[in-house]
Design a protein around this motif. Structure first.
Motif, PDB file in Angstrom:
ATOM      1  N   LYS A 253       0.824  -1.218   0.000  1.00 17.83           N
ATOM      2  CA  LYS A 253       0.000   0.000   0.000  1.00 17.83           C
ATOM      3  C   LYS A 253       0.854   1.261   0.000  1.00 17.83           C
ATOM      4  CE  LYS A 253      -3.962  -2.016   2.346  1.00 17.83           C
ATOM      5  NZ  LYS A 253      -4.742  -2.065   3.589  1.00 17.83           N
ATOM      6  N   LEU A 254       2.003   1.219   0.682  1.00 19.77           N
ATOM      7  CA  LEU A 254       2.888   2.386   0.723  1.00 19.77           C
ATOM      8  C   LEU A 254       3.609   2.608  -0.607  1.00 19.77           C
ATOM      9  CD1 LEU A 254       4.522   1.955   4.258  1.00 19.77           C
ATOM     10  CD2 LEU A 254       2.681   3.516   3.612  1.00 19.77           C
ATOM     11  N   PHE A 255       3.975   1.527  -1.291  1.00 21.66           N
ATOM     12  CA  PHE A 255       4.746   1.636  -2.531  1.00 21.66           C
ATOM     13  C   PHE A 255       3.877   1.923  -3.764  1.00 21.66           C
ATOM     14  CE2 PHE A 255       8.024  -1.088  -0.294  1.00 21.66           C
ATOM     15  CZ  PHE A 255       8.970  -0.085  -0.203  1.00 21.66           C
ATOM     16  N   LYS A 256       2.626   1.531  -3.757  1.00 25.67           N
ATOM     17  CA  LYS A 256       1.776   1.698  -4.945  1.00 25.67           C
ATOM     18  C   LYS A 256       1.707   3.143  -5.450  1.00 25.67           C
ATOM     19  CE  LYS A 256      -1.167  -2.293  -5.194  1.00 25.67           C
ATOM     20  NZ  LYS A 256      -2.498  -2.858  -5.149  1.00 25.67           N
ATOM     21  N   PRO A 257       1.530   4.167  -4.593  1.00 22.49           N
ATOM     22  CA  PRO A 257       1.484   5.538  -5.107  1.00 22.49           C
ATOM     23  C   PRO A 257       2.814   6.017  -5.696  1.00 22.49           C
ATOM     24  CG  PRO A 257       0.638   5.434  -2.854  1.00 22.49           C
ATOM     25  CD  PRO A 257       1.217   4.105  -3.170  1.00 22.49           C
ATOM     26  N   ILE A 258       3.916   5.420  -5.258  1.00 20.81           N
ATOM     27  CA  ILE A 258       5.237   5.832  -5.750  1.00 20.81           C
ATOM     28  C   ILE A 258       5.490   5.262  -7.145  1.00 20.81           C
ATOM     29  CG2 ILE A 258       7.721   5.708  -5.305  1.00 20.81           C
ATOM     30  CD1 ILE A 258       6.983   5.528  -2.303  1.00 20.81           C
ATOM     31  N   PHE A 259       4.981   4.066  -7.415  1.00 18.66           N
ATOM     32  CA  PHE A 259       5.166   3.403  -8.706  1.00 18.66           C
ATOM     33  C   PHE A 259       3.797   3.111  -9.335  1.00 18.66           C
ATOM     34  CE2 PHE A 259       8.782   2.092  -6.015  1.00 18.66           C
ATOM     35  CZ  PHE A 259       9.828   2.602  -6.771  1.00 18.66           C
ATOM     36  N   PRO A 260       3.055   4.153  -9.745  1.00 21.89           N
ATOM     37  CA  PRO A 260       1.689   3.936 -10.248  1.00 21.89           C
ATOM     38  C   PRO A 260       1.628   3.150 -11.562  1.00 21.89           C
ATOM     39  CG  PRO A 260       2.354   6.208 -10.596  1.00 21.89           C
ATOM     40  CD  PRO A 260       3.436   5.562  -9.792  1.00 21.89           C
ATOM     41  N   ASP A 261       2.699   3.172 -12.349  1.00 23.25           N
ATOM     42  CA  ASP A 261       2.689   2.477 -13.636  1.00 23.25           C
ATOM     43  C   ASP A 261       3.213   1.045 -13.534  1.00 23.25           C
ATOM     44  OD1 ASP A 261       1.745   4.815 -14.755  1.00 23.25           O
ATOM     45  OD2 ASP A 261       3.746   5.529 -15.280  1.00 23.25           O
ATOM     46  N   TYR A 262       3.521   0.610 -12.334  1.00 21.58           N
ATOM     47  CA  TYR A 262       4.084  -0.725 -12.121  1.00 21.58           C
ATOM     48  C   TYR A 262       3.120  -1.528 -11.249  1.00 21.58           C
ATOM     49  CZ  TYR A 262       7.701  -4.234 -11.167  1.00 21.58           C
ATOM     50  OH  TYR A 262       8.423  -5.398 -11.093  1.00 21.58           O
TER      51      TYR A 262
END
Length: 140
Positions: free
Chosen positions: A16-25
């Motif tokens: 959940k923390l990483f999803k906004p940082i890598f939206p295209d992945y």
């Protein structure tokens, strides 16, 4: 059984923390039981090994990440019970320049990244929020 659930919940929290940082992945938990074929949390550029529990070993987690990586930067994210999460990686990967700390001043890592020498290994320690900000600045 409780420790496994804690680990799974921690991995889901990291996703959940990483999803906004890598939206295209497609950020997701790795396939459990694959034996080192995939990281605990799959993000680009970094091999994430997540450990959650009572006194998890940062060195063991980093060693596992280094052993299993497919060429990505090995990173261990550790969270002890009733404590905040922190990040450990090798200092030589050059994520940031950091002052050297010794002994029990390791708590300084929660205020700013620091270089820590442990049994001949140069490590970079930082809080999880600081690591997330670093990723956001590198991968806008």
């Amino acid at each position: 059984m409780l420790s496994r659930r804690k680990g799974h919940d921690f991995e889901r929290h990291l996703v959940k923390l990483f999803k906004p940082i890598f939206p295209d992945y497609r950020v997701c938990r790795g396939q459990q039981g694959m034996g080192g074929i995939v990281p605990d949390v799959d993000i680009p550029h970094y091999w994430i090994e997540a450990k959650r529990g009572r006194k998890p070993s940062p060195m063991a987690a980093l060693k596992q990440a280094k052993r299993d990586t497919d060429g990505r930067i090995p990173v261990a994210i550790i969270r002890d019970d009733r404590s905040t999460a922190f990040v450990v990686c090798e200092y030589k990967v050059g994520l940031v320049k950091a002052p050297t700390v010794q002994g029990r001043t390791i708590r300084m890592a929660f205020k700013c990244p620091c270089r820590y020498v442990y049994r001949g290994h140069e490590l970079l320690l930082m809080s999880l929020p600081r690591f997330l900000r670093l990723l956001e600045s590198r991968h806008p």
